[in-house]
Design an enzyme around this catalytic site. Structure first.
Site, short mmCIF file in Angstrom:
data_model
loop_
_atom_site.label_atom_id
_atom_site.label_comp_id
_atom_site.label_asym_id
_atom_site.label_seq_id
_atom_site.Cartn_x
_atom_site.Cartn_y
_atom_site.Cartn_z
N GLU A 34 34.67 26.89 -37.76
CA GLU A 34 35.92 26.29 -37.27
C GLU A 34 37.00 26.29 -38.35
O GLU A 34 36.75 25.88 -39.48
CB GLU A 34 35.63 24.86 -36.79
CG GLU A 34 36.29 24.52 -35.50
CD GLU A 34 35.86 25.41 -34.32
OE1 GLU A 34 36.66 26.30 -33.96
OE2 GLU A 34 34.76 25.22 -33.79
N ASP A 170 40.45 32.99 -30.91
CA ASP A 170 40.46 32.81 -29.46
C ASP A 170 40.64 34.13 -28.71
O ASP A 170 39.91 34.45 -27.77
CB ASP A 170 41.58 31.85 -29.04
CG ASP A 170 41.40 30.47 -29.64
OD1 ASP A 170 40.31 30.20 -30.16
OD2 ASP A 170 42.36 29.68 -29.59
N TYR A 222 47.26 21.02 -36.91
CA TYR A 222 46.69 22.37 -37.11
C TYR A 222 47.50 23.11 -38.18
O TYR A 222 46.95 23.67 -39.13
CB TYR A 222 46.73 23.13 -35.77
CG TYR A 222 45.97 24.43 -35.78
CD1 TYR A 222 44.70 24.51 -35.21
CD2 TYR A 222 46.51 25.58 -36.35
CE1 TYR A 222 44.00 25.71 -35.21
CE2 TYR A 222 45.81 26.78 -36.35
CZ TYR A 222 44.57 26.83 -35.77
OH TYR A 222 43.88 28.02 -35.78
MG MG Z 1 44.89 27.63 -26.92
#
Ligand code: MG
Ligand code: ADP
Length: 380
Positions: A34, A170, A222
């Site tokens: 992560e 992603d 983030y």
């Molecule tokens: Mg997203």
């Protein structure tokens, strides 16, 4: 009605005609690794069975149109620059923009989207949407874009058009994952290894638990994590934190004078090693033994990277107490989903244990499902 039927119905309703074809792209869970993607490190996602489906047909006016079952009206646009299309349509306009930026002639089409990927739950509905649109545009236009180059185009759409500073995880997962495999991705070279990931054969399952925690401060936090990692790499004189190994870590930490920076660095360096260790165990069929690595990853995200929230910490704890081999938050953090490695016949009991713990804490009830590794983006 299936998701594909819903996309077809939305297409007919918005445009008054039949679509020419259907494409699908999945959401993902990240088994481990992560915040390592934007540190040039390693990740290990697999594709969810939940997918976003695009019904697609030619445009009649040289422009692009997109509608979605989550939004009533189609969004229509011509050639645009970042900032011109906002809201959910920006993900689609961004893909058109990024493909054109890469030098491709993008066919004008009409699109209708339907999805069973939960939105904003950390399983990447945004990448599913970008990836399905990208794949459809490439196929319809007959564009020459090799699979390994596609994730970076979708990522540019999200980074530069939508404005979210996410890494390559992603879109790589949604585009490059294969059924029954986990995708071991080197985020520096974009090299992949498809790791056999047939949990059912081992009597195991991955239970995904959506914490249903409200997502807060996600983009700002983030971006802050990303900045700190980059500052740390620069202070250490390396290209990215990927270039620091676990044996080098104690010395590297001594050279950083900020405690937050030290802890963020420790997460990334140890997390990269946990991905490599997980891959080694999976390659040799020792699936149960990845459990402690998952749990260690969670502790690192909670204590060093500070991206968890009480709902995900409680879910991990409850899953472990109910007998899970390991559990961790998956996705960028500040809410989202937890995954737990459990004996297949204990999945329901694990989900129930988490639900009970949520009741005791008076959290909104969680939603759980067993996730089997599905295929990546494809024409249907
Ligand atoms: Mg997203
Ligand atoms: P995640 O990717 O974790 O689901 P994001 O905040 O990155 O969360 O992306 C969610 C956003 O993506 C939604 O708010 C919406 O704007 C857009 N989106 C995703 N799927 C769809 C869809 N099927 N139709 C319209 N918009 C969608």
């Amino acid at each position: 009605m299936s998701i594909q039927e819903a996309a077809g119905a939305a297409f007919r309703q918005a445009y008054g005609t039949e679509p020419a074809g259907f494409w699908a792209a999945p959401g993902r869970v990240n088994l481990i690794g992560e915040h390592t993607d934007y540190n040039d490190g390693f990740v290990l996602p697999f594709a969810l069975p939940q997918r976003t489906i695009a019904a697609v047909g030619p445009s009649t006016d040289g422009r692009w149109s997109v509608c979605s079952t989550i939004a009533a009206d189609p969004v229509t646009f011509g050639v645009t620059e970042p900032g011109e299309v906002t809201g959910w349509g920006a993900y689609v306009a961004g893909v058109v923009w990024a493909l054109r930026e890469a030098g491709h002639e993008v066919p004008p089409v009409r699109i209708a989207l339907a999805s069973d990927v939960p939105l904003g739950a950390g399983v990447s509905s945004s990448a599913a949407m970008e990836s399905v649109v990208l794949t459809a545009l490439i196929d319809v236009g007959g564009l020459d874009v090799p699979l390994e180059k596609r994730p970076a185009i979708a990522q540019r759409a999200e980074n530069l058009y939508v404005g979210a500073p996410t890494g390559i995880l992603d879109q790589s997962a949604s585009i490059r994952c294969q059924e029954g495999r986990a995708l071991f991705l080197d985020c520096r070279s974009y090299e992949v290894e498809q790791i056999p990931f047939d949990l059912a054969a081992e009597g195991l399952a991955i239970l995904v638990i959506n914490s249903n925690a409200p997502h807060q401060h996600v983009d700002g936090e983030y971006g802050a994590r990303r900045k700190t990692c980059e500052a740390s790499a620069s202070a250490l004189g390396v290209t990215a934190l990927r270039d620091v190994s676990v044996p080098e870590l104690p010395q590297a930490l001594e050279r950083l004078d900020d405690d937050v920076m030290r802890r963020r660095t420790r997460h990334i360096v140890t997390e990269n090693q946990r991905v490599l260790d997980t891959v080694s165990l999976l390659r040799s069929g020792r699936v149960r033994e990845i459990g402690p690595l998952l749990t260690a990853s969670h502790a690192s995200m909670r204590d060093d990277f500070e991206i968890t929230v009480p709902q995900v910490d409680v879910a991990v704890q409850a899953a472990l107490e109910s007998g899970a081999y390991g559990a961790r938050m998956t996705g960028g953090g500040f809410g989202g989903c937890v995954l737990a490695l459990v004996d297949a016949d204990r999945a329901d009991a694990c989900a129930a244990a988490v639900a009970t713990a949520y009741e005791q804490h008076e959290f909104t009830a969680p939603t759980s499902w067993v996730a089997v590794a599905g295929p990546g983006a494809t024409r249907l």
